[in-house]
Scaffold this active site. Structure first.
Site, PDB file in Angstrom:
ATOM      1  N   LYS A 124     -14.953   6.120  -1.395  1.00  0.00           N
ATOM      2  CA  LYS A 124     -13.680   6.483  -1.662  1.00  0.00           C
ATOM      3  C   LYS A 124     -13.335   8.182  -0.875  1.00  0.00           C
ATOM      4  CE  LYS A 124      -9.682   5.001  -3.464  1.00  0.00           C
ATOM      5  NZ  LYS A 124      -9.237   3.439  -3.478  1.00  0.00           N
ATOM      6  N   ASP A 164      -4.973   3.478   0.124  1.00  0.00           N
ATOM      7  CA  ASP A 164      -4.546   3.834  -1.103  1.00  0.00           C
ATOM      8  C   ASP A 164      -3.271   4.588  -1.475  1.00  0.00           C
ATOM      9  OD1 ASP A 164      -6.228   3.412  -3.791  1.00  0.00           O
ATOM     10  OD2 ASP A 164      -5.468   5.291  -3.977  1.00  0.00           O
TER      11      ASP A 164
HETATM   12  P1  NDP Z   1       1.410   3.596  -2.956  1.00  0.00           P
HETATM   13  O1  NDP Z   1       1.255   4.871  -2.754  1.00  0.00           O
HETATM   14  O2  NDP Z   1       1.888   2.514  -2.293  1.00  0.00           O
HETATM   15  O3  NDP Z   1       2.295   3.288  -4.584  1.00  0.00           O
HETATM   16  C1  NDP Z   1       1.809   4.101  -5.561  1.00  0.00           C
HETATM   17  C2  NDP Z   1       2.841   3.991  -6.762  1.00  0.00           C
HETATM   18  O4  NDP Z   1       2.276   4.325  -8.032  1.00  0.00           O
HETATM   19  C3  NDP Z   1       4.114   4.580  -6.387  1.00  0.00           C
HETATM   20  O5  NDP Z   1       5.347   4.049  -7.101  1.00  0.00           O
HETATM   21  C4  NDP Z   1       4.154   5.932  -7.076  1.00  0.00           C
HETATM   22  O6  NDP Z   1       5.171   6.534  -7.583  1.00  0.00           O
HETATM   23  C5  NDP Z   1       3.236   5.442  -8.343  1.00  0.00           C
HETATM   24  N1  NDP Z   1       2.524   6.514  -8.887  1.00  0.00           N
HETATM   25  C6  NDP Z   1       1.330   7.040  -8.214  1.00  0.00           C
HETATM   26  N2  NDP Z   1       0.909   8.284  -8.967  1.00  0.00           N
HETATM   27  C7  NDP Z   1       1.565   8.536 -10.137  1.00  0.00           C
HETATM   28  C8  NDP Z   1       1.607   8.874 -11.183  1.00  0.00           C
HETATM   29  N3  NDP Z   1       0.688   9.975 -11.563  1.00  0.00           N
HETATM   30  N4  NDP Z   1       2.624   8.653 -12.235  1.00  0.00           N
HETATM   31  C9  NDP Z   1       3.547   7.547 -12.252  1.00  0.00           C
HETATM   32  N5  NDP Z   1       3.209   7.009 -11.041  1.00  0.00           N
HETATM   33  C10 NDP Z   1       2.738   7.164  -9.985  1.00  0.00           C
HETATM   34  O7  NDP Z   1       0.000   3.217  -3.755  1.00  0.00           O
HETATM   35  P2  NDP Z   1      -0.692   1.631  -4.022  1.00  0.00           P
HETATM   36  O8  NDP Z   1       0.520   0.565  -4.023  1.00  0.00           O
HETATM   37  O9  NDP Z   1      -1.589   1.329  -2.509  1.00  0.00           O
HETATM   38  O10 NDP Z   1      -1.785   1.780  -5.016  1.00  0.00           O
HETATM   39  C11 NDP Z   1      -1.347   1.712  -6.512  1.00  0.00           C
HETATM   40  C12 NDP Z   1      -2.645   1.647  -7.297  1.00  0.00           C
HETATM   41  O11 NDP Z   1      -3.265   0.400  -6.883  1.00  0.00           O
HETATM   42  C13 NDP Z   1      -3.639   2.652  -7.055  1.00  0.00           C
HETATM   43  O12 NDP Z   1      -4.159   2.812  -8.454  1.00  0.00           O
HETATM   44  C14 NDP Z   1      -4.491   2.354  -6.237  1.00  0.00           C
HETATM   45  O13 NDP Z   1      -5.829   3.089  -6.288  1.00  0.00           O
HETATM   46  C15 NDP Z   1      -4.719   0.878  -6.483  1.00  0.00           C
HETATM   47  N6  NDP Z   1      -5.266  -0.107  -5.486  1.00  0.00           N
HETATM   48  C16 NDP Z   1      -4.451   0.000  -4.179  1.00  0.00           C
HETATM   49  C17 NDP Z   1      -5.094  -1.138  -3.262  1.00  0.00           C
HETATM   50  C18 NDP Z   1      -4.371  -1.128  -1.972  1.00  0.00           C
HETATM   51  O14 NDP Z   1      -4.627  -2.178  -1.308  1.00  0.00           O
HETATM   52  N7  NDP Z   1      -3.379  -0.456  -1.612  1.00  0.00           N
HETATM   53  C19 NDP Z   1      -6.306  -1.845  -3.595  1.00  0.00           C
HETATM   54  C20 NDP Z   1      -6.917  -1.756  -5.121  1.00  0.00           C
HETATM   55  C21 NDP Z   1      -6.548  -0.926  -5.853  1.00  0.00           C
HETATM   56  P3  NDP Z   1       5.653   7.720  -6.614  1.00  0.00           P
HETATM   57  O15 NDP Z   1       6.048   7.304  -5.289  1.00  0.00           O
HETATM   58  O16 NDP Z   1       6.788   8.572  -7.493  1.00  0.00           O
HETATM   59  O17 NDP Z   1       4.206   8.871  -6.654  1.00  0.00           O
END
Ligand code: NDP
Length: 448
Positions: A124, A164
């Site tokens: 990571k 991510d």
């Molecule tokens: P994105 O950046 O596309 O979206 C993240 C989302 O989560 C946004 O809505 C963001 O809101 C919100 N968010 C992030 N940090 C916080 C926080 N501290 N408090 C509240 N809301 C938060 O990321 P992904 O959708 O790619 O990833 C989301 C999750 O899925 C993560 O845990 C990631 O590790 C996991 N994941 C992702 C994969 C992928 O293929 N993309 C694969 C496997 C797991 P805001 O815009 O306000 O920050």
């Protein structure tokens, strides 16, 4: 006992790495019945070797903003284990990123990747850079500066990063463009690429679709399904959007989304086109959703009840935490259960606190831990690597079918392993043991 000794070591060696210790504790707790049965893991010091990454690099990223002011961010890449294949795991660009968060994500990735049945190791990386509010040119310059450091450590057969939080197709494009120049070659050293230059169909959708496929497997085993059922989803990024898309496709009704500023409850169900327009095209905030849809209610984060996430107060049949780590507390878990929630599927990594996980396991609902339920993203990344290596491109249907089969296999493997250890509904136990056994055996086979 072996697991306790290793946990004590991790706690004293890394007292400040809260998230990393949480991930290790969950894993070691789940492995206890296996470790009691099989002394070989202690003989070969497998746990000692797994809790320390093979290597970790920590570098500065220096770039200039649009005013010409020099900015400095921190960057990380943690290569945890490559017993099964090249290191593989995403990059997170978020101001909250730190050594503990990147390490917990890398540690989890080892076992998640093992569950996919593909030949990929665990890693990571990321930075405390915040893409929000930055211009296109600033994002490009940051990505280029980040890759100026990272390129030394990655490669198609060595370490293959992906996206991510904060790293989507746009950032992968800039990272890849710089990598290509620095190594003077076109090779699949990153996944999540654009479809026209080496990306895979279904990569964008993979984590969200995979989480819903996993939910269907868990529910199907209990002769239940998602059709007509109200579902709550947190987050509004890549994982949340494609979880919602697949939920609609299978006849469920997703009613919530959120971001770090607040949440939306739309009793008519989330309008996917509007959500995509706001998040993918305009790169806006979900507050705008309520301005464009009468049935939607927006609640800012500051109005949530203390210690809770507003999304989990909405009664639902199934919950899909898809934002970030520890976004679902014990109080949230109790509220979900009281409101009749029968299924929790983790799209995000480690979104439920340790206490929330215990509440779900005690209630014996369908609980899909992130290591298993969100493996669809990295699985399709693995399929992207296979397509790059063979110079072939597979159709949407072919990749989607492979993804579906992988998610079914992860469920079968995890639930059969849980049954073998006499706790058939406990997929935390099943997924951790199944992933660990594969990695540990490869480490034993390969010597130290
Ligand atoms: P994105 O950046 O596309 O979206 C993240 C989302 O989560 C946004 O809505 C963001 O809101 C919100 N968010 C992030 N940090 C916080 C926080 N501290 N408090 C509240 N809301 C938060 O990321 P992904 O959708 O790619 O990833 C989301 C999750 O899925 C993560 O845990 C990631 O590790 C996991 N994941 C992702 C994969 C992928 O293929 N993309 C694969 C496997 C797991 P805001 O815009 O306000 O920050």
């Amino acid at each position: 006992m072996y697991a306790d000794r290793i946990l004590k070591h991790v706690e004293s060696a890394y007292p400040q790495q809260v998230e990393f210790r949480q991930a290790v504790a969950e894993m070691l707790h789940a492995l206890s019945p296996l470790l009691r049965k099989e002394p070989k893991y202690e003989k070969y010091a497998i746990l000692e070797r797994l809790v320390e990454p093979d290597r970790q690099v920590f570098f500065k990223v220096v770039w200039a903003d649009d005013k010409g002011k020099v900015q400095v961010n921190r960057g990380w890449r943690v290569q945890f284990n490559n017993a099964l294949g090249p290191y593989k795991g995403g990059l997170r660009f978020h101001p909250s990123a730190n050594a503990s968060i990147i390490k917990f994500l890398g540690f989890e990735q080892i076992f998640k990747n093992a569950l996919t049945t593909l030949n990929i190791g665990g890693a990571k990386g990321g930075s405390d850079f915040d893409p929000k509010g930055k211009s296109e040119a600033e994002i490009m310059r940051f990505c280029q500066a980040y890759m100026d450091e990272l390129h030394r450590y990655i490669g198609a057969l060595k370490d293959v990063p992906a996206g991510d939080i904060g790293v989507g197709a746009r950032e992968i494009g800039y990272l890849f463009g710089r990598y290509k120049k620095l190594v003077d070659g076109f090779e699949g050293a990153l996944t999540g690429k654009n479809l026209d230059w080496g990306g895979s169909l279904v990569r964008k959708e993979a984590t969200g679709y995979g989480a819903v496929y996993f939910a269907q497997e868990m529910l199907g085993a209990r002769k239940e399904g998602l059709e007509g059922k109200v579902c709550s989803v947190s987050g509004s990024g890549n994982v949340a959007i494609y979880t919602i898309e697949k939920l609609w496709q299978v006849g469920a009704i997703p009613v919530t989304v959120s971001d770090s500023k607040g949440m939306i409850y739309d009793k008519e169900g989330i309008n996917l086109d509007l959500l995509k327009e706001i998040k993918e095209v305009r790169k806006g905030r979900i507050e705008d959703y309520a301005k464009n849809k009468k049935s939607a209610i927006y609640t800012p984060t500051k109005d949530y009840k203390a210690g809770t996430n507003g999304v989990w107060g909405v009664p639902c049949f199934a919950a899909f935490p898809s934002a970030t780590q520890n976004e679902l507390s014990e109080l949230d878990a109790k509220t979900l259960l009281q409101n009749g929630c029968k299924c929790v599927v983790e799209g995000a990594n480690m979104p439920s606190t340790a206490e929330a996980v215990q509440a779900f396991l005690k209630a014996k609902i369908c609980y899909g831990p992130s290591k298993a339920a969100n493996a669809g993203g990295v699985a399709v990344s693995g399929l992207e690597m296979a397509q790059n290596a063979s110079l072939h491109t597979w159709s949407f249907e072919v990749v989607d079918q492979k993804l579906h089969t992988i998610m079914q296999d992860i469920f079968t493997n995890s639930s059969q392993t849980a049954a073998e250890f006499k706790d058939p509904t406990n997929l935390v136990l099943g997924a951790n043991i199944a992933g660990f056994r594969k990695v540990a055996q490869a480490m034993i086979d390969q010597g130290y």
